[in-house]
Design an enzyme around this catalytic site. Structure first.
Site, mmCIF file in Angstrom:
data_model
loop_
_atom_site.group_PDB
_atom_site.id
_atom_site.type_symbol
_atom_site.label_atom_id
_atom_site.label_comp_id
_atom_site.label_asym_id
_atom_site.label_seq_id
_atom_site.Cartn_x
_atom_site.Cartn_y
_atom_site.Cartn_z
ATOM 1 N N SER A 1 0.931 -1.066 -0.128
ATOM 2 C CA SER A 1 0.047 -0.124 0.131
ATOM 3 C C SER A 1 1.052 1.283 -0.147
ATOM 4 O O SER A 1 1.674 1.423 -0.836
ATOM 5 C CB SER A 1 -0.923 -0.015 1.121
ATOM 6 O OG SER A 1 -1.907 1.174 1.128
ATOM 7 N N ASP B 1 0.536 -4.355 -3.783
ATOM 8 C CA ASP B 1 -0.777 -3.524 -4.089
ATOM 9 C C ASP B 1 -0.132 -2.139 -3.621
ATOM 10 O O ASP B 1 -0.657 -1.486 -2.751
ATOM 11 C CB ASP B 1 -1.885 -3.872 -3.435
ATOM 12 C CG ASP B 1 -3.201 -3.696 -4.217
ATOM 13 O OD1 ASP B 1 -3.088 -3.547 -5.333
ATOM 14 O OD2 ASP B 1 -4.156 -3.653 -3.596
ATOM 15 N N HIS C 1 -7.368 -5.455 -1.157
ATOM 16 C CA HIS C 1 -6.520 -4.506 -0.658
ATOM 17 C C HIS C 1 -5.793 -4.849 0.603
ATOM 18 O O HIS C 1 -4.433 -4.924 0.708
ATOM 19 C CB HIS C 1 -6.637 -3.056 -0.577
ATOM 20 C CG HIS C 1 -5.485 -2.188 -0.425
ATOM 21 N ND1 HIS C 1 -4.572 -1.879 -1.398
ATOM 22 C CD2 HIS C 1 -5.231 -1.142 0.736
ATOM 23 C CE1 HIS C 1 -3.427 -1.082 -0.854
ATOM 24 N NE2 HIS C 1 -4.054 -0.546 0.229
#
Length: 323
Positions: free
Chosen positions: A139, A166, A242
């Site tokens: 992230s 991600d 996510h």
């Protein structure tokens, strides 16, 4: 019993990176109060996973996602470390992320500390191979890893490989600082091999957060991969979200938010953790060990071997003289 959407039966040992490795990982936390006085204390608290067996192992420096805790990734770290890797995961902040360059600067300080401080906090029978030091992050931490690879924070430590799990560079309302995206193909000035792992549900949102998906289009894995130079690889876990590489049943308020704020896959998280961990292991093995290229080649050429459904699978390579 029917398999949940996006998952597949447990794999055979034909693709061993998706199964637990032969090593038995152990973990410890290190901060200024536990690091001892013979070497400098780490600039940030650390969670460290190592194999327990005697040996010298490559190191992965891993950065957590937005407002998350480093121990939320313990199951993922355990899987990767069981294949013969040391993982160093700093807690870059505990509440609100610092403004400006604060997060990247802290990450650079941790990276530079490794040369002088890491060995002193490892078990006596474990040696860190810092010539093989990979950057990784999830992230917002994925963006931090990319920023370090691009030279932001002016790290003195060099890096050999880069993994973005991600990665997210901002919200639908703009990119966070430092602004590293250019929206030009192959524009990142990164000379090391890169693998980007994305999630198909990351760009989706739910409830009152409809305008704010966790991994919005134009700021997510697709754009990061697009801007990387060769050699680069890309995988997308089509039916997962996510946060689906995190541990199950995360503790505390932050854990509850992490479990609920993003769109999640309908199946259990274990296949996703094994998939992400397996790709990371296969990628590092491909470049670090000449006799361990087969797993990464297998995943690229036949993505159906993975424990979750993968699409957007791509491995663009060229001769890299360093390896």
């Amino acid at each position: 019993m029917a398999q949940p959407s996006g998952t597949k039966p447990v794999l055979s040992t034909a693709v061993p990176v998706f199964l637990p490795g032969k090593y038995n990982p152990t973990s410890k936390t290190v901060d200024s109060s536990t690091s001892g006085q013979s070497s400098p204390a780490p600039p940030k608290p650390l969670l460290i996973f190592t194999p327990s067996e005697n040996g010298t192992y490559p190191v992965i420096l891993f950065f957590h996602g937005f407002c998350l805790r480093n121990y939320f990734y313990s199951d993922l770290f355990h899987h990767i470390s069981s294949h013969g890797f040391i993982i160093v995961a700093p807690q870059l902040y505990t509440t609100i992320p610092p403004c400006g360059m604060g997060e990247v600067d802290s990450a650079a300080k941790v990276a530079d500390w490794l040369q002088s401080g890491l060995q002193s906090v490892l078990p006596e029978n474990i040696e860190a191979n810092l010539e093989n030091l990979a950057l990784a992050g999830h992230s917002r931490g994925g963006k931090t890893a990319f920023a370090l690879a691009l030279g932001y924070g002016d790290p003195a430590q060099s890096f050999s490989l880069l993994v973005g799990i991600d990665p997210v560079a901002g919200t639908r309302f703009g990119e966070t600082t430092p602004k590293i995206l250019t929206y030009e193909p192959n524009s990142f000035n990164i000379s090391i091999p890169v693998t980007v792992i994305g999630t198909g549900l990351g760009p989706e949102s739910k409830g009152c957060l409809k305008p704010c998906p966790c991994a919005p289009k134009d700021y997510n894995h697709e754009e990061f991969f697009n801007e990387c130079k060769l050699p680069k690889a890309h995988f997308n876990a089509k039916d997962y979200g996510h946060m689906d590489m995190l541990d199950d049943d995360l503790p505390g308020l932050i854990g509850k938010l992490a479990d609920s704020i993003c769109v999640n896959g309908k199946g259990p998280r274990d296949p996703m953790r094994r998939c992400v961990g397996g790709i990371v292991v296969a990628f590092l093995n491909y470049y670090y060990f000449k006799d361990k290229k087969v797993d990464f080649d297998t995943i690229v050429n036949d993505p159906s071997v993975a424990p979750v459904v993968l699409d957007q699978v791509q491995f663009d390579t060229t001769i890299n003289l360093k390896y």
